[in-house]
Write an enzyme that holds these catalytic residues in place. Sequence first.
Site, PDB file in Angstrom:
ATOM      1  N   ASP A   7       2.649  15.764   8.206  1.00 29.95           N
ATOM      2  CA  ASP A   7       4.009  15.349   7.858  1.00 29.95           C
ATOM      3  C   ASP A   7       4.237  15.742   6.402  1.00 29.95           C
ATOM      4  O   ASP A   7       3.411  16.453   5.790  1.00 29.95           O
ATOM      5  CB  ASP A   7       4.240  13.859   8.153  1.00 29.95           C
ATOM      6  N   CYS A  64      -1.460  13.384   6.950  1.00 25.65           N
ATOM      7  CA  CYS A  64      -0.249  12.684   6.511  1.00 25.65           C
ATOM      8  C   CYS A  64      -0.568  12.079   5.149  1.00 25.65           C
ATOM      9  O   CYS A  64      -1.570  12.458   4.532  1.00 25.65           O
ATOM     10  CB  CYS A  64       0.247  11.669   7.537  1.00 25.65           C
ATOM     11  N   THR A  66      -1.604   9.090   4.157  1.00 22.55           N
ATOM     12  CA  THR A  66      -2.880   8.364   4.168  1.00 22.55           C
ATOM     13  C   THR A  66      -3.869   8.906   5.181  1.00 22.55           C
ATOM     14  O   THR A  66      -5.065   8.604   5.103  1.00 22.55           O
ATOM     15  CB  THR A  66      -2.639   6.890   4.546  1.00 22.55           C
ATOM     16  N   HIS A  97     -22.133  12.080  15.765  1.00 23.24           N
ATOM     17  CA  HIS A  97     -22.197  10.863  16.587  1.00 23.24           C
ATOM     18  C   HIS A  97     -21.030  10.731  17.567  1.00 23.24           C
ATOM     19  O   HIS A  97     -21.218  10.231  18.672  1.00 23.24           O
ATOM     20  CB  HIS A  97     -22.201   9.614  15.695  1.00 23.24           C
ATOM     21  N   HIS A 133     -25.441   8.971  22.098  1.00 26.09           N
ATOM     22  CA  HIS A 133     -24.080   9.276  21.642  1.00 26.09           C
ATOM     23  C   HIS A 133     -23.211   9.756  22.809  1.00 26.09           C
ATOM     24  O   HIS A 133     -22.026   9.416  22.886  1.00 26.09           O
ATOM     25  CB  HIS A 133     -24.111  10.305  20.513  1.00 26.09           C
TER      26      HIS A 133
HETATM   27  C1  RB5 Z   1       5.024   8.802   4.825  1.00 25.35           C
HETATM   28  O1  RB5 Z   1       5.645   8.239   3.733  1.00 25.35           O
HETATM   29  C2  RB5 Z   1       3.743   8.062   5.150  1.00 25.35           C
HETATM   30  O2  RB5 Z   1       4.044   6.819   5.693  1.00 25.35           O
HETATM   31  C3  RB5 Z   1       2.873   8.869   6.091  1.00 25.35           C
HETATM   32  O3  RB5 Z   1       2.603  10.102   5.522  1.00 25.35           O
HETATM   33  C4  RB5 Z   1       1.538   8.262   6.441  1.00 25.35           C
HETATM   34  O4  RB5 Z   1       0.844   7.883   5.309  1.00 25.35           O
HETATM   35  C5  RB5 Z   1       1.558   7.232   7.478  1.00 25.35           C
HETATM   36  O5  RB5 Z   1       0.525   6.687   7.894  1.00 25.35           O
END
Ligand code: RB5
Length: 142
Positions: A7, A64, A66, A97, A133
Amino acid sequence: MIAIGCDHGGFELKQEIMKHLQDRNLEYKDFGCYSTDSVDYPEYGKAVANAVAAGECERGILICGTGIGISITANKVKGIRAALCTDCFMAEATRLHNDANILALGGRVVGAGLALKIVDTFLDTEFSNDERHIRRIAQIED
Ligand code: RB5
């Protein structure tokens, strides 16, 4: 073939990773997004996960902000084992694993230098094929 998607929070890191894959002569397919304009991560998580689950691509990389939302999304697809990794130990262990087939990264969490090492570790580590595993992975799908 490696499926890659992100994203807006992962767009810049995805550019670095795609350049790195090119430098390694590894083929990839970019499922978007294609700019830092705000988008919804599930669209891209599903696209990459579906390509891996269908066998169109052997492995996937999702990014993304996080790495959390996009990995949660990918793990909803049957047959997908998406692992959010913040270091090389996790990337190696999840291949050995869990036979993880998608690597998830946080573009706002790891710098490009570390991320590329994580990518290399993930791509270059084969599943252990240890009986315990294999058994545990089968239980995930039960
Ligand atoms: C976008 O702002 C953010 O929420 C997305 O990139 C991600 O971190 C969501 O888990």
